[in-house]
Design an enzyme around this catalytic site. Structure first.
Site, PDB file in Angstrom:
ATOM      1  N   SER A  73       0.821  -1.209   0.000  1.00  0.00           N
ATOM      2  CA  SER A  73       0.000   0.000   0.000  1.00  0.00           C
ATOM      3  C   SER A  73       0.856   1.262   0.000  1.00  0.00           C
ATOM      4  CB  SER A  73      -0.928  -0.008   1.217  1.00  0.00           C
ATOM      5  OG  SER A  73      -1.752   1.129   1.225  1.00  0.00           O
ATOM      6  N   HIS A 130     -12.571  -4.689  -4.174  1.00  0.00           N
ATOM      7  CA  HIS A 130     -12.010  -5.888  -4.820  1.00  0.00           C
ATOM      8  C   HIS A 130     -11.947  -7.092  -3.884  1.00  0.00           C
ATOM      9  CE1 HIS A 130      -7.394  -5.614  -3.731  1.00  0.00           C
ATOM     10  NE2 HIS A 130      -8.148  -5.500  -2.681  1.00  0.00           N
ATOM     11  N   LYS A 142     -10.188   2.495  -0.773  1.00  0.00           N
ATOM     12  CA  LYS A 142      -8.944   1.965  -1.335  1.00  0.00           C
ATOM     13  C   LYS A 142      -8.850   0.471  -1.074  1.00  0.00           C
ATOM     14  CE  LYS A 142      -3.963   2.928  -1.521  1.00  0.00           C
ATOM     15  NZ  LYS A 142      -3.268   1.818  -0.870  1.00  0.00           N
TER      16      LYS A 142
END
Length: 360
Positions: free
Chosen positions: A177, A269, A265
């Site tokens: 990240s 998904h 963020k």
């Protein structure tokens, strides 16, 4: 060093990928395949160096293998063989005097290096991670994640139940990240927003970066773990605590209102379509028409056979949680179902992109 524009990065990647394909075409196909298959062994070699903290031992300068082995607690002869392989791949360097030293890639194994890769190296080589992947073919066969069957619980529950491995996983994900924050901030202008809500944002690395770059913007950090993840302390250390409210939030619960833009963020998904749609609809319920939704995700390129990190991460999601990486068109479909209009996909200098949508 400033980040190059995304178009420059894509051009360089295109040249590199073309050269790699040329090399593979020129070499006998079995040998090219063998090189790919053996990549797992190289990952284990990097893991061993990271676990032994070889880079830390070389921080002050070159060392001979006997001295180095004494400092990291390894057998000199076997350590030398490990470093011989890594040096052949530009991870460490062996000088003419036989001593080993850091290279730029080896330096990235230092725990305090900018964008340190030690966390992800340790995760990728960890025995639990390898056991997960040993069941990957079951996910392909069944169409369902295999980790819940292996562990008897969801991936998120497993990380809670095994806090030692959960910490390894968190550090690995944090390392990945950290490589994405600067590309996002360079590619997208957040200064037009009065208030940015960062939903399920961990301790707030991204919202801190947004607020430092946009001094007229305020933030709201929402996360289930804010009581114990150090978010308030981190934001204070970044000098933005006075402009960022920290609130307890739940992934499938109500979303804070009052934002001009909502950032998610690597949230959507992680989940199969039904749960991903539920999250997006909950976010939409907190938004006024015209409010912006900003999904930070790896978007699978439309170009057939184009190499992209999203295609590898997609398989990892398939294995662990049943989530998926999506193309721009697939994001358009799920966003429409949740009450949004896809506006554009903003590329960055990294693998991540900003999927921008408007609440309708």
């Amino acid at each position: 060093m400033p980040l190059p524009p995304a178009r420059v990065v894509r051009a360089v990647e295109g040249v590199r990928n073309a050269l790699l394909k040329l090399v593979r075409k020129l070499a006998p196909a079995p040998f090219s395949l063998l090189e790919i298959v053996q990549g797992a062994m190289l990952s284990q070699a990097v893991y061993a160096a990271a676990e032994l903290r070889v880079a830390e031992a070389l921080r002050e300068g070159p060392l001979d293998v006997d001295t180095l082995a004494g400092r990291v607690g390894a057998h000199p002869e076997t350590l030398g063989r490990l470093l011989r392989l890594l040096a052949a791949n530009d991870i460490f360097r062996q000088g003419r005097d036989g001593r080993f030293e850091l290279t730029p890639m080896a330096g990235a194994l230092l725990e305090d290096a900018p964008m340190s890769m030690r966390g992800i190296a340790v995760l990728m080589g960890h025995p639990v991670h390898w056991e997960d992947w040993s069941h990957f073919v079951e996910a392909v066969r069944s169409g369902e994640p295999s980790l819940p069957k292996l562990r008897g619980m969801s991936a998120f529950e497993f990380l809670e139940a095994k806090p030692e491995y959960g910490e390894v996983f968190a550090k690995g994900m944090g390392a990945m990240s950290a490589t994405e924050t600067e590309p996002v901030l360079a590619a997208y202008d957040f200064s037009a927003f009065n208030t940015v809500v960062d939903f399920c944002a961990g301790r707030g690395e991204l919202i801190a970066g947004i607020l430092k770059k946009s001094p007229g913007t305020r933030g709201i950090l929402s996360d289930p773990r804010v009581a114990h993840n150090g978010a308030a302390e981190y934001l204070a250390g970044q000098g933005v605590a006075g402009r960022c409210e920290v609130v307890q939030g739940e992934l499938f619960g109500p979303v804070p209102g009052g934002g001009d833009a909502y950032v998610l963020k690597h949230i959507v998904h992680d989940w199969p379509p039904r749960q991903a749609l539920e999250i997006l609809r909950n976010v939409r319920a907190a938004m006024r028409p015209g409010t912006r939704l900003l999904l930070m995700e790896m978007v699978v390129p439309d170009k057939r056979n184009a190499p992209h990190a999203s295609k590898l991460v997609d398989l990892w999601l398939m294995l662990l949680v049943g989530g998926k990486e999506r193309t721009a068109a697939q994001y358009g479909e799920i966003l429409t179902q949740a009450g949004f209009r896809l506006e554009r996909v903003v590329p960055t200098a990294g693998a991540i992109a900003v999927v921008e949508a408007t609440a309708i």
